[in-house]
Write a protein that holds these residues in place. Structure first.
Motif, PDB file in Angstrom:
ATOM      1  N   ILE A  25       0.833  -1.210   0.000  1.00 42.87           N
ATOM      2  CA  ILE A  25       0.000   0.000   0.000  1.00 42.87           C
ATOM      3  C   ILE A  25       0.865   1.257   0.000  1.00 42.87           C
ATOM      4  CG2 ILE A  25      -1.698   1.324   1.337  1.00 42.87           C
ATOM      5  CD1 ILE A  25      -2.876  -1.053  -0.202  1.00 42.87           C
ATOM      6  N   VAL A  26       1.944   1.256   0.773  1.00 42.46           N
ATOM      7  CA  VAL A  26       2.839   2.422   0.804  1.00 42.46           C
ATOM      8  C   VAL A  26       3.427   2.661  -0.587  1.00 42.46           C
ATOM      9  CG1 VAL A  26       5.069   3.252   1.686  1.00 42.46           C
ATOM     10  CG2 VAL A  26       3.353   2.339   3.267  1.00 42.46           C
ATOM     11  N   SER A  27       3.853   1.600  -1.260  1.00 43.15           N
ATOM     12  CA  SER A  27       4.398   1.731  -2.626  1.00 43.15           C
ATOM     13  C   SER A  27       3.344   2.266  -3.586  1.00 43.15           C
ATOM     14  CB  SER A  27       4.908   0.380  -3.128  1.00 43.15           C
ATOM     15  OG  SER A  27       5.959  -0.064  -2.339  1.00 43.15           O
ATOM     16  N   TYR A  28       2.126   1.753  -3.468  1.00 44.06           N
ATOM     17  CA  TYR A  28       1.027   2.215  -4.322  1.00 44.06           C
ATOM     18  C   TYR A  28       0.771   3.709  -4.119  1.00 44.06           C
ATOM     19  CZ  TYR A  28      -3.760   2.925  -5.941  1.00 44.06           C
ATOM     20  OH  TYR A  28      -4.878   3.412  -6.550  1.00 44.06           O
ATOM     21  N   LEU A  29       0.664   4.130  -2.861  1.00 47.23           N
ATOM     22  CA  LEU A  29       0.403   5.544  -2.570  1.00 47.23           C
ATOM     23  C   LEU A  29       1.561   6.425  -3.035  1.00 47.23           C
ATOM     24  CD1 LEU A  29      -1.146   5.185   1.005  1.00 47.23           C
ATOM     25  CD2 LEU A  29      -2.365   5.779  -1.095  1.00 47.23           C
ATOM     26  N   THR A  30       2.776   5.977  -2.832  1.00 51.26           N
ATOM     27  CA  THR A  30       3.955   6.736  -3.259  1.00 51.26           C
ATOM     28  C   THR A  30       3.985   6.862  -4.774  1.00 51.26           C
ATOM     29  OG1 THR A  30       5.158   5.962  -1.314  1.00 51.26           O
ATOM     30  CG2 THR A  30       6.464   6.871  -3.106  1.00 51.26           C
ATOM     31  N   ASP A  31       3.686   5.776  -5.478  1.00 52.70           N
ATOM     32  CA  ASP A  31       3.640   5.806  -6.944  1.00 52.70           C
ATOM     33  C   ASP A  31       2.572   6.772  -7.448  1.00 52.70           C
ATOM     34  OD1 ASP A  31       5.661   3.955  -6.978  1.00 52.70           O
ATOM     35  OD2 ASP A  31       4.368   2.248  -7.496  1.00 52.70           O
ATOM     36  N   GLU A  32       1.488   6.934  -6.697  1.00 46.37           N
ATOM     37  CA  GLU A  32       0.422   7.865  -7.064  1.00 46.37           C
ATOM     38  C   GLU A  32       0.753   9.306  -6.675  1.00 46.37           C
ATOM     39  OE1 GLU A  32      -2.509   7.296  -8.753  1.00 46.37           O
ATOM     40  OE2 GLU A  32      -1.719   5.285  -9.114  1.00 46.37           O
ATOM     41  N   GLY A  33       1.888   9.510  -6.005  1.00 46.78           N
ATOM     42  CA  GLY A  33       2.301  10.856  -5.602  1.00 46.78           C
ATOM     43  C   GLY A  33       1.641  11.329  -4.314  1.00 46.78           C
ATOM     44  N   ILE A  34       1.162  10.412  -3.509  1.00 46.45           N
ATOM     45  CA  ILE A  34       0.478  10.753  -2.261  1.00 46.45           C
ATOM     46  C   ILE A  34       1.447  10.553  -1.108  1.00 46.45           C
ATOM     47  CG2 ILE A  34      -1.436  10.144  -0.741  1.00 46.45           C
ATOM     48  CD1 ILE A  34      -2.912   9.129  -3.271  1.00 46.45           C
ATOM     49  N   LEU A 122      -5.795  -7.030  -3.028  1.00 45.65           N
ATOM     50  CA  LEU A 122      -5.620  -5.904  -2.109  1.00 45.65           C
ATOM     51  C   LEU A 122      -5.606  -4.582  -2.860  1.00 45.65           C
ATOM     52  CD1 LEU A 122      -4.916  -4.544   0.617  1.00 45.65           C
ATOM     53  CD2 LEU A 122      -2.520  -5.104   0.144  1.00 45.65           C
ATOM     54  N   LEU A 123      -4.817  -4.501  -3.916  1.00 41.84           N
ATOM     55  CA  LEU A 123      -4.707  -3.236  -4.654  1.00 41.84           C
ATOM     56  C   LEU A 123      -6.006  -2.870  -5.365  1.00 41.84           C
ATOM     57  CD1 LEU A 123      -1.091  -3.595  -6.063  1.00 41.84           C
ATOM     58  CD2 LEU A 123      -1.882  -2.081  -4.223  1.00 41.84           C
ATOM     59  N   THR A 124      -6.665  -3.847  -5.958  1.00 40.88           N
ATOM     60  CA  THR A 124      -7.928  -3.591  -6.654  1.00 40.88           C
ATOM     61  C   THR A 124      -9.006  -3.118  -5.683  1.00 40.88           C
ATOM     62  OG1 THR A 124      -7.402  -5.271  -8.300  1.00 40.88           O
ATOM     63  CG2 THR A 124      -9.710  -4.612  -8.110  1.00 40.88           C
ATOM     64  N   LEU A 125      -9.148  -3.844  -4.578  1.00 45.86           N
ATOM     65  CA  LEU A 125     -10.173  -3.470  -3.603  1.00 45.86           C
ATOM     66  C   LEU A 125      -9.819  -2.174  -2.874  1.00 45.86           C
ATOM     67  CD1 LEU A 125     -11.170  -6.942  -2.129  1.00 45.86           C
ATOM     68  CD2 LEU A 125     -12.459  -5.512  -3.729  1.00 45.86           C
ATOM     69  N   PHE A 126      -8.538  -1.939  -2.637  1.00 52.00           N
ATOM     70  CA  PHE A 126      -8.143  -0.691  -1.985  1.00 52.00           C
ATOM     71  C   PHE A 126      -8.589   0.501  -2.829  1.00 52.00           C
ATOM     72  CE2 PHE A 126      -5.342   2.861  -1.075  1.00 52.00           C
ATOM     73  CZ  PHE A 126      -5.427   2.926   0.312  1.00 52.00           C
ATOM     74  N   TYR A 127      -8.337   0.441  -4.128  1.00 49.38           N
ATOM     75  CA  TYR A 127      -8.755   1.526  -5.020  1.00 49.38           C
ATOM     76  C   TYR A 127     -10.281   1.682  -5.014  1.00 49.38           C
ATOM     77  CZ  TYR A 127      -9.790   4.178  -9.185  1.00 49.38           C
ATOM     78  OH  TYR A 127     -10.295   5.126 -10.057  1.00 49.38           O
ATOM     79  N   THR A 128     -10.990   0.577  -5.154  1.00 45.95           N
ATOM     80  CA  THR A 128     -12.454   0.618  -5.211  1.00 45.95           C
ATOM     81  C   THR A 128     -13.051   1.172  -3.921  1.00 45.95           C
ATOM     82  OG1 THR A 128     -12.459  -1.291  -6.693  1.00 45.95           O
ATOM     83  CG2 THR A 128     -14.525  -0.780  -5.555  1.00 45.95           C
ATOM     84  N   TYR A 129     -12.601   0.658  -2.797  1.00 44.90           N
ATOM     85  CA  TYR A 129     -13.172   1.074  -1.517  1.00 44.90           C
ATOM     86  C   TYR A 129     -12.734   2.474  -1.132  1.00 44.90           C
ATOM     87  CZ  TYR A 129     -15.502  -3.276  -0.381  1.00 44.90           C
ATOM     88  OH  TYR A 129     -16.368  -4.338  -0.372  1.00 44.90           O
ATOM     89  N   PHE A 130     -11.505   2.858  -1.478  1.00 45.64           N
ATOM     90  CA  PHE A 130     -11.083   4.226  -1.172  1.00 45.64           C
ATOM     91  C   PHE A 130     -11.862   5.226  -2.015  1.00 45.64           C
ATOM     92  CE2 PHE A 130      -8.558   8.049  -1.800  1.00 45.64           C
ATOM     93  CZ  PHE A 130      -8.537   8.503  -0.489  1.00 45.64           C
ATOM     94  N   THR A 131     -12.115   4.912  -3.276  1.00 47.44           N
ATOM     95  CA  THR A 131     -12.908   5.798  -4.135  1.00 47.44           C
ATOM     96  C   THR A 131     -14.306   5.989  -3.542  1.00 47.44           C
ATOM     97  OG1 THR A 131     -11.683   5.036  -6.067  1.00 47.44           O
ATOM     98  CG2 THR A 131     -13.782   6.120  -6.475  1.00 47.44           C
ATOM     99  N   ASP A 132     -14.905   4.905  -3.067  1.00 48.95           N
ATOM    100  CA  ASP A 132     -16.219   4.983  -2.435  1.00 48.95           C
ATOM    101  C   ASP A 132     -16.152   5.797  -1.139  1.00 48.95           C
ATOM    102  OD1 ASP A 132     -19.071   4.035  -2.103  1.00 48.95           O
ATOM    103  OD2 ASP A 132     -18.154   3.272  -0.262  1.00 48.95           O
ATOM    104  N   LEU A 133     -15.122   5.567  -0.340  1.00 48.29           N
ATOM    105  CA  LEU A 133     -14.949   6.316   0.907  1.00 48.29           C
ATOM    106  C   LEU A 133     -14.808   7.800   0.609  1.00 48.29           C
ATOM    107  CD1 LEU A 133     -14.241   5.932   4.100  1.00 48.29           C
ATOM    108  CD2 LEU A 133     -11.958   6.477   3.298  1.00 48.29           C
ATOM    109  N   LYS A 134     -14.042   8.142  -0.404  1.00 50.65           N
ATOM    110  CA  LYS A 134     -13.837   9.553  -0.768  1.00 50.65           C
ATOM    111  C   LYS A 134     -15.145  10.209  -1.180  1.00 50.65           C
ATOM    112  CE  LYS A 134     -11.516  13.227  -1.979  1.00 50.65           C
ATOM    113  NZ  LYS A 134     -12.331  14.306  -1.499  1.00 50.65           N
TER     114      LYS A 134
END
Length: 174
Positions: A25-34, A122-134
């Motif tokens: 998750i940290v790598s994913y967020l870092t790659d997204e510039g977050i 994990l990565l697929t659901l993280f994106y989906t659920y975070f988008t919904d949370l946002k």
């Protein structure tokens, strides 16, 4: 060992390895510039000026990822309990969502969670659920701001006469 068995074993190891899960998750967020950091075992990051927290729990059969948003604000705390309940009810029943709004006396939280078995899931659901949370956070903030603005124009019931000093009244009576 057979390569197919070794591949399955590596995938099996992922779902019980908290370091690999956090790193993913940290790598994913870092790659997204977050910008993100690990604080007391939780990943905390800021997205569009709001802070979110990600926690993993491995004590169940499948690992679970919890994503949440919390807001503690003085203006929110001044709202009536009925207004706070209205905010939670309005967002939770407005659409079918994975995220849930919970309004307390001093803060409002929005959270969601999902179970996963491997890195791709994990990565697929993280994106989906975070988008919904946002989107849930945006809806909740819009309603909360409307309720706060409603309260700004209201004055408390009663007279707006400044209180008198009782000592000065007693001195005048004597």
């Amino acid at each position: 060992m057979n390569k197919a068995i070794l591949s399955v074993w590596k995938k099996f190891q992922f779902k019980h390895n908290i370091k690999k899960i956090r790193t993913t998750i940290v790598s994913y967020l870092t790659d997204e510039g977050i910008q993100n950091e690990i604080v007391e075992g939780n990943i905390q990051f800021t997205y569009e000026d709001y802070k979110y927290s990600v926690e993993f729990r491995l004590n169940e059969e499948y690992p679970c990822c919890y994503i949440d948003f919390q807001l503690a604000d003085e203006d929110y705390q001044k709202l009536d309990l009925s207004q706070k309940t209205f905010i939670a009810d309005k967002v939770n029943t407005d659409e079918i969502r994975h995220a849930v709004v919970k309004c307390f006396n001093d803060q409002v939280t929005v959270d969601t969670h999902f179970y996963f078995t491997n890195k791709d899931m994990l990565l697929t659901l993280f994106y989906t659920y975070f988008t919904d949370l946002k989107s849930t956070v945006d809806a909740m903030l819009e309603i909360t701001i409307d309720k706060i603005q409603e309260n700004e124009g209201k004055k408390p019931i009663g007279f707006s006469i400044p209180p008198k000093d009782s000592k000065a009244e007693n001195a005048q009576a004597i």
